[in-house]
Scaffold this motif. Structure first.
Motif, PDB file in Angstrom:
ATOM      1  N   PRO A  57      66.884   6.452  31.602  1.00  0.00           N
ATOM      2  CA  PRO A  57      66.642   6.480  32.961  1.00  0.00           C
ATOM      3  C   PRO A  57      67.920   7.178  33.773  1.00  0.00           C
ATOM      4  CG  PRO A  57      66.263   4.148  32.095  1.00  0.00           C
ATOM      5  CD  PRO A  57      66.943   4.860  30.925  1.00  0.00           C
ATOM      6  N   ALA A  58      69.179   7.253  33.026  1.00  0.00           N
ATOM      7  CA  ALA A  58      70.083   8.029  33.824  1.00  0.00           C
ATOM      8  C   ALA A  58      69.819   9.569  33.665  1.00  0.00           C
ATOM      9  CB  ALA A  58      71.409   7.674  32.958  1.00  0.00           C
ATOM     10  N   ALA A  59      69.363   9.955  32.485  1.00  0.00           N
ATOM     11  CA  ALA A  59      69.174  11.422  32.166  1.00  0.00           C
ATOM     12  C   ALA A  59      67.960  11.745  33.120  1.00  0.00           C
ATOM     13  CB  ALA A  59      68.622  11.728  30.858  1.00  0.00           C
ATOM     14  N   ILE A 280      55.172  -2.179  32.180  1.00  0.00           N
ATOM     15  CA  ILE A 280      55.605  -3.176  33.163  1.00  0.00           C
ATOM     16  C   ILE A 280      57.110  -3.329  33.030  1.00  0.00           C
ATOM     17  CG2 ILE A 280      55.560  -5.484  34.034  1.00  0.00           C
ATOM     18  CD1 ILE A 280      52.535  -5.463  33.486  1.00  0.00           C
ATOM     19  N   LEU A 281      57.725  -3.857  31.772  1.00  0.00           N
ATOM     20  CA  LEU A 281      59.038  -4.077  31.511  1.00  0.00           C
ATOM     21  C   LEU A 281      59.837  -2.785  31.699  1.00  0.00           C
ATOM     22  CD1 LEU A 281      58.802  -5.895  28.211  1.00  0.00           C
ATOM     23  CD2 LEU A 281      59.295  -6.856  30.509  1.00  0.00           C
ATOM     24  N   TYR A 282      59.538  -1.661  31.423  1.00  0.00           N
ATOM     25  CA  TYR A 282      59.910  -0.644  31.672  1.00  0.00           C
ATOM     26  C   TYR A 282      60.342  -0.150  33.000  1.00  0.00           C
ATOM     27  CZ  TYR A 282      60.262   1.356  26.803  1.00  0.00           C
ATOM     28  OH  TYR A 282      60.529   1.448  25.550  1.00  0.00           O
ATOM     29  N   MET A 283      59.143  -0.236  33.966  1.00  0.00           N
ATOM     30  CA  MET A 283      59.321  -0.265  35.174  1.00  0.00           C
ATOM     31  C   MET A 283      60.053  -1.152  36.101  1.00  0.00           C
ATOM     32  SD  MET A 283      57.607   2.392  36.015  1.00  0.00           S
ATOM     33  CE  MET A 283      57.408   2.152  37.882  1.00  0.00           C
ATOM     34  N   LEU A 284      60.054  -2.557  35.452  1.00  0.00           N
ATOM     35  CA  LEU A 284      60.911  -3.414  36.169  1.00  0.00           C
ATOM     36  C   LEU A 284      62.512  -3.335  35.748  1.00  0.00           C
ATOM     37  CD1 LEU A 284      59.059  -6.799  35.492  1.00  0.00           C
ATOM     38  CD2 LEU A 284      59.483  -5.374  37.511  1.00  0.00           C
ATOM     39  N   ALA A 285      62.957  -2.539  34.432  1.00  0.00           N
ATOM     40  CA  ALA A 285      64.206  -2.360  33.919  1.00  0.00           C
ATOM     41  C   ALA A 285      64.702  -1.105  35.053  1.00  0.00           C
ATOM     42  CB  ALA A 285      64.187  -1.900  32.612  1.00  0.00           C
ATOM     43  N   PHE A 290      68.378   0.659  39.418  1.00  0.00           N
ATOM     44  CA  PHE A 290      68.599   1.077  40.777  1.00  0.00           C
ATOM     45  C   PHE A 290      69.179   0.257  41.697  1.00  0.00           C
ATOM     46  CE2 PHE A 290      65.665   4.478  39.255  1.00  0.00           C
ATOM     47  CZ  PHE A 290      66.476   5.736  39.150  1.00  0.00           C
ATOM     48  N   ALA A 291      68.930  -1.052  41.466  1.00  0.00           N
ATOM     49  CA  ALA A 291      69.533  -2.124  42.322  1.00  0.00           C
ATOM     50  C   ALA A 291      70.951  -2.427  42.156  1.00  0.00           C
ATOM     51  CB  ALA A 291      68.456  -3.163  42.072  1.00  0.00           C
ATOM     52  N   ALA A 292      71.533  -2.129  40.995  1.00  0.00           N
ATOM     53  CA  ALA A 292      72.963  -2.645  40.815  1.00  0.00           C
ATOM     54  C   ALA A 292      73.882  -1.218  40.457  1.00  0.00           C
ATOM     55  CB  ALA A 292      72.833  -3.389  39.746  1.00  0.00           C
ATOM     56  N   VAL A 293      73.108  -0.142  40.380  1.00  0.00           N
ATOM     57  CA  VAL A 293      74.142   1.067  39.743  1.00  0.00           C
ATOM     58  C   VAL A 293      74.049   1.965  40.911  1.00  0.00           C
ATOM     59  CG1 VAL A 293      74.787   2.581  38.167  1.00  0.00           C
ATOM     60  CG2 VAL A 293      73.735   0.356  37.534  1.00  0.00           C
ATOM     61  N   ARG A 294      75.236   2.720  41.408  1.00  0.00           N
ATOM     62  CA  ARG A 294      75.408   3.808  42.382  1.00  0.00           C
ATOM     63  C   ARG A 294      74.542   4.964  41.785  1.00  0.00           C
ATOM     64  NH1 ARG A 294      80.908   4.896  44.573  1.00  0.00           N
ATOM     65  NH2 ARG A 294      81.476   5.153  42.279  1.00  0.00           N
ATOM     66  N   LYS A 295      74.068   5.676  42.642  1.00  0.00           N
ATOM     67  CA  LYS A 295      73.615   7.227  42.205  1.00  0.00           C
ATOM     68  C   LYS A 295      74.508   7.973  41.698  1.00  0.00           C
ATOM     69  CE  LYS A 295      70.149   6.872  45.761  1.00  0.00           C
ATOM     70  NZ  LYS A 295      69.799   7.739  47.169  1.00  0.00           N
ATOM     71  N   LEU A 296      75.981   8.186  42.169  1.00  0.00           N
ATOM     72  CA  LEU A 296      76.972   9.218  41.715  1.00  0.00           C
ATOM     73  C   LEU A 296      77.097   8.475  39.920  1.00  0.00           C
ATOM     74  CD1 LEU A 296      78.797  11.267  42.278  1.00  0.00           C
ATOM     75  CD2 LEU A 296      80.666   9.572  43.065  1.00  0.00           C
ATOM     76  N   GLU A 302      79.358   8.656  31.766  1.00  0.00           N
ATOM     77  CA  GLU A 302      79.058   8.889  30.028  1.00  0.00           C
ATOM     78  C   GLU A 302      78.385   7.783  29.695  1.00  0.00           C
ATOM     79  OE1 GLU A 302      82.311  10.870  28.056  1.00  0.00           O
ATOM     80  OE2 GLU A 302      82.040  12.670  29.350  1.00  0.00           O
ATOM     81  N   LEU A 303      78.730   6.580  30.070  1.00  0.00           N
ATOM     82  CA  LEU A 303      78.150   5.303  29.415  1.00  0.00           C
ATOM     83  C   LEU A 303      76.634   5.277  29.571  1.00  0.00           C
ATOM     84  CD1 LEU A 303      80.733   2.902  31.135  1.00  0.00           C
ATOM     85  CD2 LEU A 303      80.697   3.668  29.027  1.00  0.00           C
ATOM     86  N   LEU A 304      75.928   4.256  28.894  1.00  0.00           N
ATOM     87  CA  LEU A 304      74.761   3.853  29.136  1.00  0.00           C
ATOM     88  C   LEU A 304      74.577   3.427  30.156  1.00  0.00           C
ATOM     89  CD1 LEU A 304      73.775   2.122  25.587  1.00  0.00           C
ATOM     90  CD2 LEU A 304      73.150   4.636  26.241  1.00  0.00           C
ATOM     91  N   VAL A 305      73.299   3.748  30.851  1.00  0.00           N
ATOM     92  CA  VAL A 305      72.956   3.043  32.266  1.00  0.00           C
ATOM     93  C   VAL A 305      72.700   1.518  32.170  1.00  0.00           C
ATOM     94  CG1 VAL A 305      70.454   3.448  31.694  1.00  0.00           C
ATOM     95  CG2 VAL A 305      71.352   2.920  34.058  1.00  0.00           C
ATOM     96  N   SER A 306      72.481   1.042  30.923  1.00  0.00           N
ATOM     97  CA  SER A 306      72.200  -0.364  30.787  1.00  0.00           C
ATOM     98  C   SER A 306      73.943  -0.957  30.700  1.00  0.00           C
ATOM     99  CB  SER A 306      71.733  -0.727  29.535  1.00  0.00           C
ATOM    100  OG  SER A 306      72.215  -0.083  28.339  1.00  0.00           O
TER     101      SER A 306
END
Length: 383
Positions: A57-59, A280-285, A290-296, A302-306
């Protein structure tokens, strides 16, 4: 004289039938050994949910710079997975036996004989097993245990080889327990994804360890696309390929249909159920991220988005210790599913003598499981 000739002709005709009957009995399985609807669904889920959803998702966001477009691309990925599945469903329902692409290519491209089968055999035997999941499993276990371990890469490789060895021995000597463990791994993956999804709902409700990133405001902002996204056709292409890779594995059940109970009915139910659940799980993830991590952070970290998500929701310890274990178990489930499915394809290639020493690769001795074909997975990893 005429009767003797007729009898000899009839016996000659019946000889191949007897050989076919003996062959089918040798590779037959009891209903207890065969996969039901849930086991088949978990086999597909295990192969689909790997490490991709924890990093891709970050990529994708870095390529688009837009929350809205990123979510749309993940939805398109789910549609593409269903399109591929619809083709394999039709082929699998028409030819409900193990082998997957081997059966379909042989039926479609009949001349030159065995050409497509030999090409498939070269690809699957030499490159068919993804050692990346095994190495990722080792690296994640090393990261969870200690970040200062000497010779980390060698330790990760050793743990990866141990992971594959465990999968090979389990599927070879205790095949029923191998299926049971795959079911447990599949359930565990679904639970982890649900934890992420419900944590995302909590983040949307305001329960997070950081300020609201406001990512869903102006989701298609052109300014955000220019600021955070690459915007090029090359970047978008890489993003969609990352998504397709994250959805790969929907065809896994077609490799093992001879070991599926009532294969036509089971495949028709289990495959759409698994792919729909993963979509469905991928869309919810993604919504949770996006609900918890800033766009920047999504575009530059370099960390995993998770890892960013777990840090913002549960603290630094959860991101550095708990999450690697979750992803490692996900990698283990992928190794178990891949070794189970691809060994059946190798066995089918051995039955048709496409592989050298075909009887050896086709053998089910000693535990009524394709032991020799499963062991090729370990040989390829060590090579």
């Amino acid at each position: 004289m005429r009767s003797d000739r007729h009898d000899s002709h009839g016996s000659a005709k019946s000889e191949p039938r007897r050989e076919a009957d003996v062959e089918s009995q040798r590779f037959s399985f009891s209903d207890e050994r065969k996969l039901g609807i849930m086991s088949t669904a978990f086999l597909i889920i295990n192969n689909m949910i790997g490490t991709g959803i924890f990093s891709a998702p970050a990529a994708v966001f870095s390529a688009t710079g837009s929350v809205g477009i990123s979510l749309m691309m993940w939805f398109v990925g789910g549609i593409l997975a269903f399109c591929g599945l619809s083709v394999y469903l039709e082929l699998g329902l028409a030819m409900p036996r193990s082998g997957g692409e081997k059966n379909y290519l042989e039926r479609i491209y009949r001349r030159p004989r065995h050409l497509t089968t030999c090409i498939l055999a070269a690809q699957m035997v030499l490159l068919g097993f993804s050692s990346g999941n095994a190495i990722a499993f080792g690296q994640l276990i090393v990261n969870a245990c200690s970040s200062t371990m000497a010779n980390e890469s060698w330790a990760a490789r050793a743990i990866g080889i141990g992971c594959v060895t465990f999968a090979v021995l389990l599927h070879s000597l205790l095949p029923q327990w191998g299926v049971r463990l795959m079911n447990v791994m599949g359930m565990f993956k679904v639970v982890v994804m649900l934890v992420i999804a419900f944590s995302g709902f909590a983040a949307l409700a305001g329960y997070r360890g950081t300020d609201d990133p406001h990512n869903f405001e102006h989701s298609f902002s052109k300014a955000d696309m220019e600021r955070y996204g690459a915007g090029s056709f090359y970047a978008y292409s890489n993003a969609i390929f990352s998504i397709i890779y994250s959805f790969s594995g929907w065809e896994t059940a077609n490799y093992v249909l001879s070991e599926v109970r009532n294969p036509r009915r089971t495949l028709a139910i289990a495959a759409p159920l698994a792919v729909g659940t993963v979509t469905i799980l991928y869309m919810l993830a993604n919504i949770a991220y996006f609900a918890a991590v800033r766009k920047l952070d999504l575009s530059t970290s370099e960390l995993l988005v998770s890892a960013l998500f777990f840090r913002n929701m549960f603290g630094e310890s959860a991101a550095s210790k708990t999450l690697p274990v979750f992803v490692a178990v996900s990698s283990l489930g992928s190794v178990l599913a891949t070794s189970f499915a691809h060994s059946r394809l190798n066995q089918e290639l051995g039955k048709d003598r496409i592989l050298p020493f075909g009887r050896f690769w086709a053998s089910n001795a000693p535990c009524n499981a394709p032991t020799a074909s499963v062991r090729t997975m370990r040989i390829r990893l060590e090579a």
